[in-house]
Design a protein around this motif. Structure first.
Motif, PDB file in Angstrom:
ATOM      1  N   PRO A  43      -6.173 -12.608  13.762  1.00  0.00           N
ATOM      2  CA  PRO A  43      -5.411 -11.694  12.908  1.00  0.00           C
ATOM      3  C   PRO A  43      -5.793 -10.231  13.128  1.00  0.00           C
ATOM      4  O   PRO A  43      -6.970  -9.880  13.157  1.00  0.00           O
ATOM      5  N   GLU A  44      -4.778  -9.415  13.319  1.00  0.00           N
ATOM      6  CA  GLU A  44      -4.977  -7.975  13.432  1.00  0.00           C
ATOM      7  C   GLU A  44      -4.533  -7.256  12.167  1.00  0.00           C
ATOM      8  O   GLU A  44      -5.048  -6.196  11.840  1.00  0.00           O
ATOM      9  N   LYS A  45      -3.570  -7.852  11.461  1.00  0.00           N
ATOM     10  CA  LYS A  45      -3.027  -7.223  10.267  1.00  0.00           C
ATOM     11  C   LYS A  45      -2.516  -8.316   9.331  1.00  0.00           C
ATOM     12  O   LYS A  45      -1.882  -9.266   9.784  1.00  0.00           O
ATOM     13  N   ILE A  46      -2.823  -8.166   8.034  1.00  0.00           N
ATOM     14  CA  ILE A  46      -2.334  -9.088   7.016  1.00  0.00           C
ATOM     15  C   ILE A  46      -1.628  -8.254   5.953  1.00  0.00           C
ATOM     16  O   ILE A  46      -2.241  -7.377   5.343  1.00  0.00           O
ATOM     17  N   ASP A  47      -0.343  -8.506   5.769  1.00  0.00           N
ATOM     18  CA  ASP A  47       0.446  -7.837   4.743  1.00  0.00           C
ATOM     19  C   ASP A  47       0.935  -8.870   3.743  1.00  0.00           C
ATOM     20  O   ASP A  47       1.196 -10.022   4.110  1.00  0.00           O
ATOM     21  N   TRP A  48       1.071  -8.447   2.502  1.00  0.00           N
ATOM     22  CA  TRP A  48       1.572  -9.374   1.479  1.00  0.00           C
ATOM     23  C   TRP A  48       2.405  -8.612   0.470  1.00  0.00           C
ATOM     24  O   TRP A  48       2.299  -7.405   0.333  1.00  0.00           O
ATOM     25  N   ASN A  49       3.234  -9.383  -0.211  1.00  0.00           N
ATOM     26  CA  ASN A  49       4.059  -8.833  -1.269  1.00  0.00           C
ATOM     27  C   ASN A  49       4.324  -9.944  -2.276  1.00  0.00           C
ATOM     28  O   ASN A  49       4.241 -11.123  -1.941  1.00  0.00           O
ATOM     29  N   ALA A  50       4.605  -9.560  -3.501  1.00  0.00           N
ATOM     30  CA  ALA A  50       4.925 -10.525  -4.556  1.00  0.00           C
ATOM     31  C   ALA A  50       5.931  -9.881  -5.495  1.00  0.00           C
ATOM     32  O   ALA A  50       5.906  -8.668  -5.700  1.00  0.00           O
ATOM     33  N   THR A  51       6.780 -10.711  -6.052  1.00  0.00           N
ATOM     34  CA  THR A  51       7.831 -10.192  -6.919  1.00  0.00           C
ATOM     35  C   THR A  51       7.273  -9.528  -8.175  1.00  0.00           C
ATOM     36  O   THR A  51       7.911  -8.638  -8.726  1.00  0.00           O
ATOM     37  N   ASP A  52       6.082  -9.936  -8.610  1.00  0.00           N
ATOM     38  CA  ASP A  52       5.512  -9.319  -9.810  1.00  0.00           C
ATOM     39  C   ASP A  52       4.212  -8.565  -9.537  1.00  0.00           C
ATOM     40  O   ASP A  52       3.405  -8.353 -10.424  1.00  0.00           O
ATOM     41  N   LYS A  53       4.006  -8.126  -8.286  1.00  0.00           N
ATOM     42  CA  LYS A  53       2.826  -7.351  -7.898  1.00  0.00           C
ATOM     43  C   LYS A  53       2.892  -5.963  -8.514  1.00  0.00           C
ATOM     44  O   LYS A  53       3.955  -5.363  -8.591  1.00  0.00           O
ATOM     45  N   ASP A  54       1.742  -5.453  -8.943  1.00  0.00           N
ATOM     46  CA  ASP A  54       1.679  -4.068  -9.412  1.00  0.00           C
ATOM     47  C   ASP A  54       1.966  -3.138  -8.235  1.00  0.00           C
ATOM     48  O   ASP A  54       1.455  -3.333  -7.138  1.00  0.00           O
ATOM     49  N   GLY A  55       2.770  -2.142  -8.465  1.00  0.00           N
ATOM     50  CA  GLY A  55       3.120  -1.215  -7.397  1.00  0.00           C
ATOM     51  C   GLY A  55       4.270  -1.746  -6.577  1.00  0.00           C
ATOM     52  O   GLY A  55       4.571  -2.935  -6.578  1.00  0.00           O
ATOM     53  N   GLU A  56       4.892  -0.850  -5.875  1.00  0.00           N
ATOM     54  CA  GLU A  56       6.046  -1.229  -5.066  1.00  0.00           C
ATOM     55  C   GLU A  56       5.661  -1.361  -3.602  1.00  0.00           C
ATOM     56  O   GLU A  56       4.733  -0.731  -3.130  1.00  0.00           O
TER      57      GLU A  56
END
Length: 111
Positions: free
Chosen positions: A20-33
């Motif tokens: 792994p060189e980069k790990i990105d994540w997102n969630a529908t109810d994550k703080d911040g956009e």
């Protein structure tokens, strides 16, 4: 009746050796956009049919050894909290917290 749904997405960019060189994540109810970046992750899922834990542990090349020690320490603390919240096993959770103090001392990290 509509069900409430949440979505979590994880994208891992790998080098030619599948490191792994980069790990990105997102969630529908994550703080911040927007998409967030991280250097390490531990994902555990319970398979009720097999009565087994499925795991995915990843860290990027940029994750330092000192960061990994702190990451493990903080993960152990949250595991103790989760054990207590989910099972009401206060004594065992406190034993785990005692171990996290021992871990921090042996790893020479600040609590």
């Amino acid at each position: 009746m509509p069900q409430n749904k949440k979505e979590i997405s994880i994208t891992v960019e790998l080098d030619d050796n599948n490191v792994p060189e980069k790990i990105d994540w997102n969630a529908t109810d994550k703080d911040g956009e927007g998409i967030a970046n991280c250097r390490a992750m531990m994902l555990s899922m319970w398979d009720p049919k097999k009565q087994d834990t499925l795991r995915l542990d990843l860290w990027t090349k940029e994750m330092t050894m000192d960061e990994m020690k702190v990451f493990f320490h903080q993960t152990l603390i949250t595991m103790a909290d989760t054990l207590e919240n989910s099972t009401k096993e206060e004594g065992m959770a406190e034993d785990m917290r005692d171990f996290t103090s021992y871990f921090a001392e042996k790893m020479e990290i600040m609590e």
